[in-house]
Design a protein around this motif. Structure first.
Motif, PDB file in Angstrom:
ATOM      1  N   ASP A   1       0.851  -1.193   0.000  1.00 58.91           N
ATOM      2  CA  ASP A   1       0.000   0.000   0.000  1.00 58.91           C
ATOM      3  C   ASP A   1       0.885   1.240   0.000  1.00 58.91           C
ATOM      4  O   ASP A   1       1.319   1.712   1.052  1.00 58.91           O
TER       5      ASP A   1
ATOM      6  N   GLY B   1       0.158   4.227  -0.416  1.00 54.86           N
ATOM      7  CA  GLY B   1      -0.451   5.397   0.215  1.00 54.86           C
ATOM      8  C   GLY B   1      -0.508   5.329   1.721  1.00 54.86           C
ATOM      9  O   GLY B   1      -0.970   6.283   2.371  1.00 54.86           O
ATOM     10  N   LEU B   2      -0.023   4.213   2.302  1.00 52.97           N
ATOM     11  CA  LEU B   2      -0.111   4.046   3.752  1.00 52.97           C
ATOM     12  C   LEU B   2       0.661   5.132   4.502  1.00 52.97           C
ATOM     13  O   LEU B   2       0.176   5.669   5.503  1.00 52.97           O
TER      14      LEU B   2
ATOM     15  N   ASP C   1       1.366   8.236   3.738  1.00 50.26           N
ATOM     16  CA  ASP C   1       0.640   9.511   3.771  1.00 50.26           C
ATOM     17  C   ASP C   1      -0.515   9.468   4.772  1.00 50.26           C
ATOM     18  O   ASP C   1      -0.811  10.480   5.428  1.00 50.26           O
ATOM     19  N   ARG C   2      -1.141   8.310   4.913  1.00 55.03           N
ATOM     20  CA  ARG C   2      -2.296   8.215   5.806  1.00 55.03           C
ATOM     21  C   ARG C   2      -1.916   8.211   7.281  1.00 55.03           C
ATOM     22  O   ARG C   2      -2.712   8.604   8.127  1.00 55.03           O
ATOM     23  N   ILE C   3      -0.702   7.763   7.594  1.00 54.18           N
ATOM     24  CA  ILE C   3      -0.334   7.726   9.013  1.00 54.18           C
ATOM     25  C   ILE C   3       0.375   9.005   9.459  1.00 54.18           C
ATOM     26  O   ILE C   3       0.557   9.217  10.660  1.00 54.18           O
TER      27      ILE C   3
ATOM     28  N   GLN D   1      -2.205  14.865  10.132  1.00 50.97           N
ATOM     29  CA  GLN D   1      -2.823  15.759   9.153  1.00 50.97           C
ATOM     30  C   GLN D   1      -2.178  17.148   9.138  1.00 50.97           C
ATOM     31  O   GLN D   1      -2.022  17.755   8.093  1.00 50.97           O
TER      32      GLN D   1
ATOM     33  N   LEU E   1       1.159  16.889   7.148  1.00 49.27           N
ATOM     34  CA  LEU E   1       1.155  16.249   5.837  1.00 49.27           C
ATOM     35  C   LEU E   1       1.576  17.196   4.713  1.00 49.27           C
ATOM     36  O   LEU E   1       2.288  16.802   3.784  1.00 49.27           O
TER      37      LEU E   1
ATOM     38  N   HIS F   1       0.801   8.634  13.194  1.00 45.70           N
ATOM     39  CA  HIS F   1      -0.118   7.841  14.010  1.00 45.70           C
ATOM     40  C   HIS F   1       0.317   6.373  13.905  1.00 45.70           C
ATOM     41  O   HIS F   1       0.429   5.837  12.799  1.00 45.70           O
TER      42      HIS F   1
ATOM     43  N   LYS G   1       0.054   2.191  14.559  1.00 45.40           N
ATOM     44  CA  LYS G   1      -1.011   1.231  14.302  1.00 45.40           C
ATOM     45  C   LYS G   1      -1.891   1.026  15.534  1.00 45.40           C
ATOM     46  O   LYS G   1      -3.103   0.773  15.422  1.00 45.40           O
TER      47      LYS G   1
END
Length: 228
Positions: free
Chosen positions: A148, A150-151, A153-155, A158, A161, A184, A186
């Motif tokens: 993944d 894009g993982l 960027d997601r963790i 915000q 980012l 962030h 898991k």
């Protein structure tokens, strides 16, 4: 005897009692180091199909009877020189391969035993390498990032980012980049990360992705906050 030591070249007649020259050649080529020994056939054969049998068996050349001794000497000299050159090149390749394997092993040990989360990212944002330390830092395993793109960027928090996208590996002007941001984990926690990295370029300046490292500086960050 099965012992090919000491032989540099073999002259073999095609027609022989019991086992013909093609079978002898195949036997030689099946021995240890046999492929390094050039086999020259002595034959009355002149048809292309007959000669192809010898080449398919692993022969290096043909001398057609009746032959001239000077021709044989010239062919022997040529094939010996080619054989020695081939052996020399093979030895150089083996040496270079051994050095490369040793270098790769050192790099792998350094990367995989580093407490920092090391990575190598392709130009399209996919990961070419993620070190095992990523799991200790983020809770996610290397295969999570491989599967993944894009993982990451997601963790990233915000609020941090935009800085990552402006100065991180996929930004147009990303050279040596040092960034501090939050992620962030898991398990729902939060970690402060210091990122350093640089573009990877091939010979001639062609881009080949981005090499970077994430260091968990959470303890240092919170200690500094308490001092403030």
């Amino acid at each position: 005897t099965g012992d090919d030591k000491g032989f540099e070249l073999i002259l073999s007649d095609v027609v022989m009692p019991g086992m013909n020259g093609y079978a002898v050649c195949r036997q030689i080529k099946s021995m240890h180091q046999g492929n390094r020994i050039p086999v020259i056939f002595l034959s009355v054969a002149s048809a292309v199909d007959d000669k192809l049998k010898g080449f398919e068996a692993g022969g290096a050349d043909y001398v057609t009877k009746p032959f001239d001794i000077a021709e044989i000497e010239a062919r022997i000299k040529t094939h010996l020189e080619l054989s020695r050159l081939s052996a020399c090149l093979e030895e150089l390749v083996e040496q270079r391969t051994a050095l490369l394997e040793k270098s790769e092993e050192k790099y792998q040990i350094l990367a995989e035993y580093s407490p920092n989360w090391e990575y190598w990212m392709a130009a399209d944002g996919s990961f070419l390498y993620v070190s095992p330390a990523c799991q200790a830092v983020s809770g996610y395993a290397p295969e999570d990032f491989f599967g993944d793109a894009g993982l990451l960027d997601r963790i990233i928090h915000q609020d941090d980012l935009s800085a990552w996208r402006e100065k991180g590996p996929l930004s147009h002007d990303s050279g040596v980049a040092t960034l501090i941001f939050r992620i962030h984990t898991k398990d729902g926690g939060e970690r402060w990360i210091e990122h350093t990295g640089n573009k990877v370029v091939r010979e001639g300046g062609r881009p080949y992705g981005y090499r970077g490292s994430f260091r968990d500086i959470s303890k240092r960050h919170y200690a500094e906050e308490r001092l403030d």
